[in-house]
Design an enzyme around this catalytic site. Structure first.
Site, PDB file in Angstrom:
ATOM      1  N   CYS A 245       0.808  -1.225   0.000  1.00 55.61           N
ATOM      2  CA  CYS A 245       0.000   0.000   0.000  1.00 55.61           C
ATOM      3  C   CYS A 245       0.839   1.271   0.000  1.00 55.61           C
ATOM      4  O   CYS A 245       0.373   2.309  -0.480  1.00 55.61           O
ATOM      5  CB  CYS A 245      -0.935  -0.005   1.198  1.00 55.61           C
ATOM      6  SG  CYS A 245      -2.214  -1.250   1.062  1.00 55.61           S
ATOM      7  N   ASN A 379      -0.248  -1.698  -7.330  1.00 55.10           N
ATOM      8  CA  ASN A 379      -0.303  -2.714  -6.271  1.00 55.10           C
ATOM      9  C   ASN A 379      -1.686  -3.348  -6.287  1.00 55.10           C
ATOM     10  O   ASN A 379      -2.029  -4.048  -7.226  1.00 55.10           O
ATOM     11  CB  ASN A 379       0.052  -2.085  -4.921  1.00 55.10           C
ATOM     12  CG  ASN A 379      -0.049  -3.073  -3.777  1.00 55.10           C
ATOM     13  OD1 ASN A 379       0.391  -4.213  -3.904  1.00 55.10           O
ATOM     14  ND2 ASN A 379      -0.645  -2.679  -2.672  1.00 55.10           N
ATOM     15  N   GLU A 380      -2.499  -3.049  -5.295  1.00 55.65           N
ATOM     16  CA  GLU A 380      -3.837  -3.659  -5.247  1.00 55.65           C
ATOM     17  C   GLU A 380      -4.851  -2.724  -5.891  1.00 55.65           C
ATOM     18  O   GLU A 380      -5.656  -2.100  -5.209  1.00 55.65           O
ATOM     19  CB  GLU A 380      -4.214  -3.947  -3.792  1.00 55.65           C
ATOM     20  CG  GLU A 380      -3.454  -5.112  -3.219  1.00 55.65           C
ATOM     21  CD  GLU A 380      -3.853  -5.459  -1.804  1.00 55.65           C
ATOM     22  OE1 GLU A 380      -4.504  -4.628  -1.140  1.00 55.65           O
ATOM     23  OE2 GLU A 380      -3.488  -6.562  -1.356  1.00 55.65           O
TER      24      GLU A 380
HETATM   25  O1  AHR Z   1       1.025  -6.668   3.461  1.00 54.19           O
HETATM   26  C1  AHR Z   1       0.198  -5.689   4.005  1.00 54.19           C
HETATM   27  C2  AHR Z   1      -0.681  -5.028   2.973  1.00 54.19           C
HETATM   28  O2  AHR Z   1      -1.593  -5.946   2.472  1.00 54.19           O
HETATM   29  C3  AHR Z   1       0.003  -4.523   1.734  1.00 54.19           C
HETATM   30  O3  AHR Z   1       0.515  -3.263   1.906  1.00 54.19           O
HETATM   31  C4  AHR Z   1      -1.098  -4.488   0.731  1.00 54.19           C
HETATM   32  O4  AHR Z   1      -0.649  -4.690  -0.577  1.00 54.19           O
HETATM   33  C5  AHR Z   1      -2.063  -5.539   1.204  1.00 54.19           C
HETATM   34  O5  AHR Z   1      -3.331  -5.039   1.335  1.00 54.19           O
END
Ligand code: AHR
Length: 661
Positions: A245, A379-380
């Site tokens: 994140c 990322n997500e």
């Molecule tokens: O690993 C913790 C968090 O989990 C990471 O930052 C994110 O990519 C996921 O939601």
């Protein structure tokens, strides 16, 4: 039973394995097809994912012991106590970190001016170790100024309070770096660094820093040795960084920007860390990113531990959980600076020293390229906006750097609407790999042994980029979670033709400063310990072999399916070492007899030795801790073998790796 089976007596096995197991009828017969050498296992298959969460970087792996060393936190004295005549100034020598302090005469010879720093959950010292103190300073007049630097134990009120001290003459009116080493007389977990002005004339101080001299590989702007060593001991093939994140940022202004993390550390600007406030019940107002551990250091660490670096960059979208209003994101036609960041990063890693960014890498001490091969974009992320944003990155990177492999994302979930939407989109965009995340309960891990068996073999490859088994209730890093991860990972291994990378997450957690658990390695300021999940990762990475071998029981893969007695298994060959390696997880609470039948070997060939590595625990809820760091560790034994088959038993709730010559 086939004629070439060697039936090893119950007694010899039990003695060799120290299992004390009674002889059991040979059921659970697994056949390993040694003459059907399958997919190559990628060198990147088992790796590590590092994010600055749980004080993983500042206060953790990054060995700096001083918090807010440049007085740039929004509350400029956070982490510091000041006494006497101390002023904050903001026209210092480092443009992007302009604050510094001026210490002046307190006005009476019995009074004192100075400041002390509390570090991250204390400044911890080990007796007899050397610590390098450094500071940028200038004298307030032509005459030299003087400061006294002390390592103190605030809990001790006697003469033992000062454990080490050094006087420093600040002999110039120009900014200069001064360095001394200190050796404390005691081991103290919650110490402090204290600085006194000890001359009548004033002094200006900036970038006040304290590192152990003995860092990983001795780098001055270095990493905590015990923690970096634990990285290396996994033998990871991949290092994904810096998040997670934090790549996205709560808003784009606070996203991770790699260019802010390179060049002289004194001039790397502070950023907030979103893990400071993500969970109100785990709120840490002093959690910021100094970027002392930046992209140069990440590349260097990757090289030193033998892992391929996988940097992840922002795709022009802020964290969609926290900020999904379209105005929080960059419109697709304004993405150019973000795309340029990605192109420049590849130049920083791989460009020759005549290029702008290659020259900076050389200036930082690494003229040779880092040989970057992979880059993650986003990322997500989820929804239509993600492929729309990703597309121009892929076009630009492919045009300039066709050999770089691009990792896209399937969003935050391991299945469901967003996941089902993004996979085909990634395929359309021709992403090389797709990052999947799954923080899931035990039942999920138990049910996913065959997850990748039917994945599309023609699309992008899989990167299981963040995963961990989350137990129920108050169980976090308990053994059962690790066992189920081991069981699940047989499915990654069996499908190594489509799964090219896998990294557990998160990696690190400070026992006093975590936001997220379970984690792979826990630490305080003095010690660290691996969890049983760490050992699972290590066992896979250290015994990954070179190619998959088909392994079946009743002609089916062993995926914990009904009728398979809670067993999960996979097999590989290590062509270089001349070994077959079989991994078996027994997730049932019963001892299981197993037979490993190595089919397809030439008639006269024999297996000559079998090493067995066993990971289990006194009970499924057991976990390692600072107090008992070695409660759960892998144990090695050997078994006699002289033939093409092995019969043994596997204890309840146990993961075993069999290595056969
Ligand atoms: O690993 C913790 C968090 O989990 C990471 O930052 C994110 O990519 C996921 O939601």
């Amino acid at each position: 039973m086939k004629t070439n089976f060697l039936r090893i007596s119950a007694l010899s096995l039990a003695v060799a394995c120290g299992m004390g197991a009674a002889y059991a009828e040979p059921t659970n017969e697994m056949v390993i097809q040694t003459n059907k050498v399958g997919a190559e296992i990628q060198p990147t298959m088992y790796g590590l994912f590092f994010e600055d969460i749980n004080y993983g970087a500042d206060g953790g792996l990054y060995a700096e012991m001083i918090k807010n060393r440049s007085f740039e936190f929004p509350q400029n004295f956070l982490g510091w106590n000041t006494f006497g005549n101390v002023e904050l100034k903001n026209d210092g020598p480092f443009e992007r970190n302009p604050h510094y302090v001026r210490l002046s005469d307190p006005g009476h010879r019995h009074k004192r001016t100075g400041l002390d720093n509390e570090g991250y959950f204390g400044v911890a010292f080990k007796k007899g170790e050397e610590y390098r103190f450094s500071v940028w300073a200038r004298s307030g007049s032509d005459a030299a100024s003087k400061i006294r630097v002390e390592l103190i134990d605030p809990a001790s009120m006697g003469e033992t309070q000062v454990m080490a001290k050094q006087d420093i003459d600040i002999n110039s009116k120009e900014w200069k770096k001064y360095t001394v080493t200190l050796k404390p007389s005691q081991t103290v977990a919650k110490g402090r660094l204290r600085i006194f002005l000890s001359s009548p004339n004033s002094v200006d101080l900036e970038h006040i820093s304290l590192f152990p001299v003995d860092t990983w590989k001795g780098h001055e702007n270095g990493l905590r040795k015990d923690l970096a060593q634990k990285f290396a001991d996994v033998k990871p093939g991949l290092l994904r960084f810096p998040g997670g994140c934090i790549v996205e940022g709560t808003d784009l202004a606070t996203r991770y920007q790699w260019k802010n993390t390179v060049g002289p550390v004194e001039n790397r600007p502070l950023n907030e860390n979103r893990w400071e406030y993500t969970f109100p019940h785990r709120f840490f107002p002093d959690y910021f990113q100094s970027y002392g551990l930046g992209f140069f250091e990440f590349f260097q660490l990757s090289e030193e531990i033998g892992a391929e670096p996988l940097p992840v960059l922002n795709v022009g979208l802020a964290c969609q959980y926290q900020n999904n209003d379209p105005s929080a994101h960059v419109p697709v036609d304004e993405l150019q600076p973000y795309i340029q960041d990605a192109l420049d990063l590849i130049e920083f890693a791989n460009g020759d020293t005549t290029t702008t960014w290659g020259a900076l890498r050389a200036q930082m001490g690494h003229p040779a390229p880092f040989n970057l091969k992979f880059i993650g974009i986003g990322n997500e992320q989820w929804g239509e906006t993600y492929p729309e944003h990703l597309k121009p990155f892929i076009t630009a990177i492919r045009a300039k750097y066709p050999d770089i492999k691009i990792v896209g994302s399937s969003g935050p979930n391991s299945e469901g609407k967003d996941f089902d939407y993004l996979w085909p989109e990634m395929k359309k965009l021709n992403a090389d790999l797709v990052d999947e995340h799954f923080y899931r309960p035990e039942s999920w891990f138990l049910s996913q042994g065959a997850r990748y068996d039917n994945y599309d073999r023609k699309g992008p490859k899989v990167f299981a980029g963040e995963y961990a088994c989350h137990g129920k209730g108050k169980k976090w890093n308990h053994f059962n979670a690790a066992l189920l991860e081991a069981a699940f990972m047989t499915g990654l291994e069996r499908n190594a033709d489509v799964v090219h990378m896998a990294t557990y997450a998160p990696l690190f957690a400070h026992v006093e400063g975590w936001q997220w658990r379970p984690d792979m390695i826990w630490f305080d300021n003095l010690e660290s310990f691996p969890t049983s999940s760490y050992y699972v990762q290590q066992l896979y990475a250290s015994n990954k072999g070179t190619n998959v071998l088909p392994l079946t029981m009743d002609k089916k893969p062993v995926t914990g399916a009904e009728g398979q007695n809670g067993l999960f298994a996979s097999a590989v060959i290590d062509k270089k070492a001349g070994e077959y390696i079989v991994k078996v997880a027994n997730t049932s609470d019963k001892e299981q007899p197993i037979t490993l039948n190595f089919a397809g070997m030439k008639k006269n060939n024999k297996l000559t030795s079998c090493k067995v590595i066993t990971l289990n625990a006194p009970n499924p809820d057991a976990e390692n801790s600072l107090e008992n760091p070695s409660l759960i560790t892998p144990k090695e034994s050997t078994m006699p073998i002289d033939g093409q088959s092995l019969q043994t038993t596997i204890a309840p709730l146990t993961f075993q790796v069999y290595i056969l010559k």
